[in-house]
Design an enzyme around this catalytic site. Structure first.
Site, PDB file in Angstrom:
ATOM      1  N   GLY A  18       0.818  -1.205   0.000  1.00  0.00           N
ATOM      2  CA  GLY A  18       0.000   0.000   0.000  1.00  0.00           C
ATOM      3  C   GLY A  18       0.847   1.247   0.000  1.00  0.00           C
ATOM      4  N   GLY A  20       0.529   5.212   1.408  1.00  0.00           N
ATOM      5  CA  GLY A  20      -0.224   6.161   2.204  1.00  0.00           C
ATOM      6  C   GLY A  20       0.278   7.572   2.057  1.00  0.00           C
ATOM      7  N   VAL A  25       3.947   0.727   2.448  1.00  0.00           N
ATOM      8  CA  VAL A  25       3.950  -0.541   3.175  1.00  0.00           C
ATOM      9  C   VAL A  25       4.381  -1.656   2.231  1.00  0.00           C
ATOM     10  CG1 VAL A  25       2.594  -2.158   4.567  1.00  0.00           C
ATOM     11  CG2 VAL A  25       2.098   0.289   4.671  1.00  0.00           C
ATOM     12  N   ASP A 155      -8.675   8.256  12.687  1.00  0.00           N
ATOM     13  CA  ASP A 155      -8.690   8.037  11.233  1.00  0.00           C
ATOM     14  C   ASP A 155      -9.252   6.651  10.910  1.00  0.00           C
ATOM     15  OD1 ASP A 155      -8.357   8.753   8.581  1.00  0.00           O
ATOM     16  OD2 ASP A 155      -6.291   8.024   8.482  1.00  0.00           O
TER      17      ASP A 155
END
Length: 739
Positions: A18, A20, A25, A155
């Site tokens: 991922g 962000g 990641v 979040d």
């Protein structure tokens, strides 16, 4: 990071998981031990000021520290303290921009919840089982953060909930603490963080809030999981979103826009187009009204009727909902799903009364799907015994669509009225170009209509097949080859009674041959007993004829039940994409001018096809045949049961007759010599008359009722079964379907 290196020692870089706002990641695997980890490394951004870099470094170190402290299965665990030090140093060197130590954490192999929501089959939200699992994990994660760690996540969103597969089970875990903050419950924070559409209104409105911001975000996530949409006009500008949220009342859980009227609608209920059971939906709507309270100071609480003070119910209400045992039921004659919360206190009588109320008939049959732990219905069961934990996961194709089917033998099935979603009714004939937000909901509504009709059809044919399998099983276990069953007992009782009657008649004949007394009265005495023995024989002849028919219809019922149990129409309709759902799914997500036309075509074809499919002659024939066999078998059971009762009465009467006959003969022999020439005033021997008077009445009563009425009733029933059998033979359709 330099991905070209690909490995460090036994650690092999596999892929990026991922990307962000602050970090990327990656997924690593140890080639020697098989251990899997994920690493989060800060992303280079040379546009940041010194103050922004300092804040980033502070957040990064704080997140890393928390990740290593949060030890619960509902939160992704940090591994920095236990990972190989050389490997950790290597990763830090790759993060040369700020020389920040990477965050090493457990690897979750199922991706994130956002990816699940984007799957085409989840267009209308997740199944109820998954919703429950996600909310359970999120509920425990939030409480752990708030109470054990004094941390607010700030979040919460599907992107930050990851999935880990262990066998067939999915574990959901909360991750990404980049925006988290440590604060006491009464501390007011004053910074704007979070993700649009998930962040609480007070964060955007006043920037003053407390830990109830996480309650709001969880409520939004719950809404999205259930129906696939966000609750508060997500297509609108942020100002309009916050302004309208501030206007909503306590029970309002969603705001939608009427495109034609150019106004906003405040809704107290979830959209109809979802995959939840009615009982779960009702409970979760009540909980959402507290989770989505626009007032952060009262959010997650209710007014106590005892103390008249606000008490926190956010967790306790959700716990109560998630602990509910929801029994799913499908009623075959109307193709209708029902759902009931079953508790240890609920009795079978209570459950039966509720079913009778809902389906509107007195007599019905409960059918357990194949593999149900309760193979046969028993009066000792409670409705809770019908609930099967594993079958909640309807994603598994091996699980039935419901936990219990209900059939009505006397009820013909009817095609239910199709539910046409509101947006289809409202916007299908639009003369103007529709905005993206409306088109998306029209597509979701079309998808729901098609998938709901497919699910209804699958449940119907699965239920019919289960009914056929059940009746086949029941009839088979009536087989004479299986020791100790009713039919074997019935045949044995008839054989035994036949022998008893023959023995009784032979006994009278033998007594007559050995009797040394003469005269008309003695001859009449034996003639009367022979007549009674012949009556027993006549009844037995009728019962033997009845036995022949019972055996015939037993075999006929078993044959027809087996034929229906393997009827190919059930699997064909279950596996066939009758309403072209798979074809329609290919259109979803494709931006084109034909989106509305594709929805119209799919809806019209579905509505046209449903009646042809559900009311086709092959399916109607299968339904009527299965119910006919069920009724006939019930009649056979009744006949066998009544016959056994009458045979038992006949056995008692025959035993009494035998005793009385021999008693009379003994008295006759004892007194015969002394009173051979003595007659009573009416010409009969006093001993002889007194010895048989009571017996004669009991035998006459036996032959008057109820054996003869039983035979007559059974014969009438058998004649009707003959008619039904002829009708079935004359309407013997091939059990296949065609395109």
């Amino acid at each position: 990071m330099n991905n070209t290196m690909g490995s460090f020692g036994q650690w092999q870089f596999k892929r990026q998981l991922g990307r962000g706002g602050f970090g990327n990641v990656h997924y690593w695997r140890n080639g020697e031990t098989g251990e899997e980890i994920a690493t989060k490394i800060v992303k280079e951004n040379h546009n940041l000021s010194k103050d922004e870099i300092a804040k980033l470094q502070q957040r990064w170190r704080q997140e890393s520290e928390w990740m290593n402290q949060l030890q619960t299965i509902y939160i992704v665990r940090g591994l920095n303290e236990i990972i190989d030090k050389p490997f950790l140093e290597y990763l830090t060197q790759q993060n040369a921009w700020l020389q920040l130590q990477p965050i090493v954490m457990e690897y979750c192999n199922g991706g994130d919840l956002r990816a699940q929501l984007l799957l085409v089959e989840n267009t209308n939200g997740l199944i109820e089982y998954e919703v429950r699992e996600v909310l359970l994990a999120l509920r425990h994660a939030i409480e752990f953060l708030h109470t054990k760690c004094r941390i607010e996540h700030r979040d919460l969103k599907p992107d930050n909930i990851v999935i880990h597969h262990i066998g067939n089970r999915r574990l959901y875990k909360l991750t990404d603490f980049g925006f988290a903050r440590s604060t006491s419950e009464n501390t007011m924070l004053k910074s704007i963080v979070g993700t649009r559409n998930y962040v609480a209104p007070e964060v955007l409105d006043t920037a003053e809030y407390k830990n109830t911001v996480d309650y709001w975000s969880m409520g939004v996530i719950a809404f999205e999981l259930i129906c696939g949409n966000l609750p508060f006009i997500p297509h609108q500008q942020l100002f309009n979103i916050v302004t309208n949220i501030r206007k909503k009342k306590e029970k309002c859980i969603a705001i939608t826009e009427d495109f034609y009227e150019n106004r906003y609608e405040f809704n107290d209920h979830m959209p109809f187009e979802n995959r939840m059971s009615t009982v779960f939906l009702k409970s979760i709507e009540a909980w959402l009204s507290t989770a989505l309270d626009q007032n952060y100071s009262t959010r997650g609480t209710r007014l106590s009727p005892v103390t008249m003070k606000r008490v926190l119910t956010f967790y306790s209400e959700l716990d109560s909902i998630l602990s509910q045992k929801v029994l799913t039921v499908f009623y075959l004659p109307t193709l209708t799903f029902y759902a009931y919360i079953v508790t240890p206190e609920m009795t079978l009588r209570n459950f039966r009364d509720i079913i009778k109320r809902d389906i509107g008939i007195e007599n019905f049959i409960c059918i357990f799907p194949t593999g149900h732990p309760r193979s046969e219905l028993s009066h000792t069961y409670k409705p809770l015994d019908f609930f099967v934990e594993e079958w909640q996961d309807t994603r598994d194709a091996n699980n039935p669509p419901v936990m219990l089917y209900i059939a009505g033998m006397e009820t013909a099935y009817t095609i239910p009225t199709a539910h046409i979603p509101l947006y289809i009714k409202k916007y299908f004939n639009a003369k103007i170009e529709l905005p993206e937000s409306v088109l998306k909901i029209i597509e979701q509504s079309t998808h729901f209509l098609l998938s709901n009709e497919q699910l209804q059809l699958e449940a119907f044919v699965c239920g019919l097949k289960e009914q056929a399998l059940t009746i086949e099983h029941q009839i088979f276990h009536y087989n004479t080859d299986i020791k100790g069953n009713k039919l074997e007992h019935y045949f044995h009782a008839l054989t035994e009674m036949h022998g008893r009657v023959e023995q009784f008649a032979i006994g009278i004949e033998a007594a007559k041959k050995t009797c040394n007394m003469q005269g008309e009265r003695c001859a009449n005495f034996f003639n009367d007993w022979f007549a009674k023995a012949n009556k027993f024989k006549a009844v037995m002849a009728d019962l033997e004829a009845l036995k022949t028919k019972v055996n015939r219809y037993y075999k006929s019922g078993l044959r027809r039940a087996k034929e229906m149990a393997v009827n190919p129409i059930f699997d064909e309709l279950k596996n066939k994409d009758v309403y072209k759902l798979k074809e329609f799914r290919q259109h979803l997500g494709i931006i084109s001018k034909e989106r509305l036309e594709a929805c119209k075509t799919a809806v019209y074809e579905c509505l046209s096809q449903r009646e042809k499919t559900i009311m086709c002659e092959h399916l109607k024939f299968a339904y009527s045949t299965i119910n006919s066999v069920q009724k006939e078998f019930a009649l056979l059971q009744s006949i066998v049961h009544n016959s056994l009762n009458q045979l038992n009465e006949m056995r008692n009467t025959l035993s009494q007759s035998t005793v009385e006959f021999h008693k009379t003969m003994v008295d006759l022999y004892i007194n015969g010599s002394a009173h051979n020439n003595y007659l009573s005033q009416d010409g009969d021997s006093a001993t002889f008359v007194n010895g048989t008077a009571g017996l004669t009445g009991s035998i006459d009563e036996f032959f008057q009722f109820p054996v003869q009425s039983l035979i007559e009733e059974a014969t009438v029933r058998m004649m009707q079964m003959d008619i039904d059998d002829d009708v079935n033979k004359n309407n013997d359709l091939p059990a296949t379907i065609s395109d």
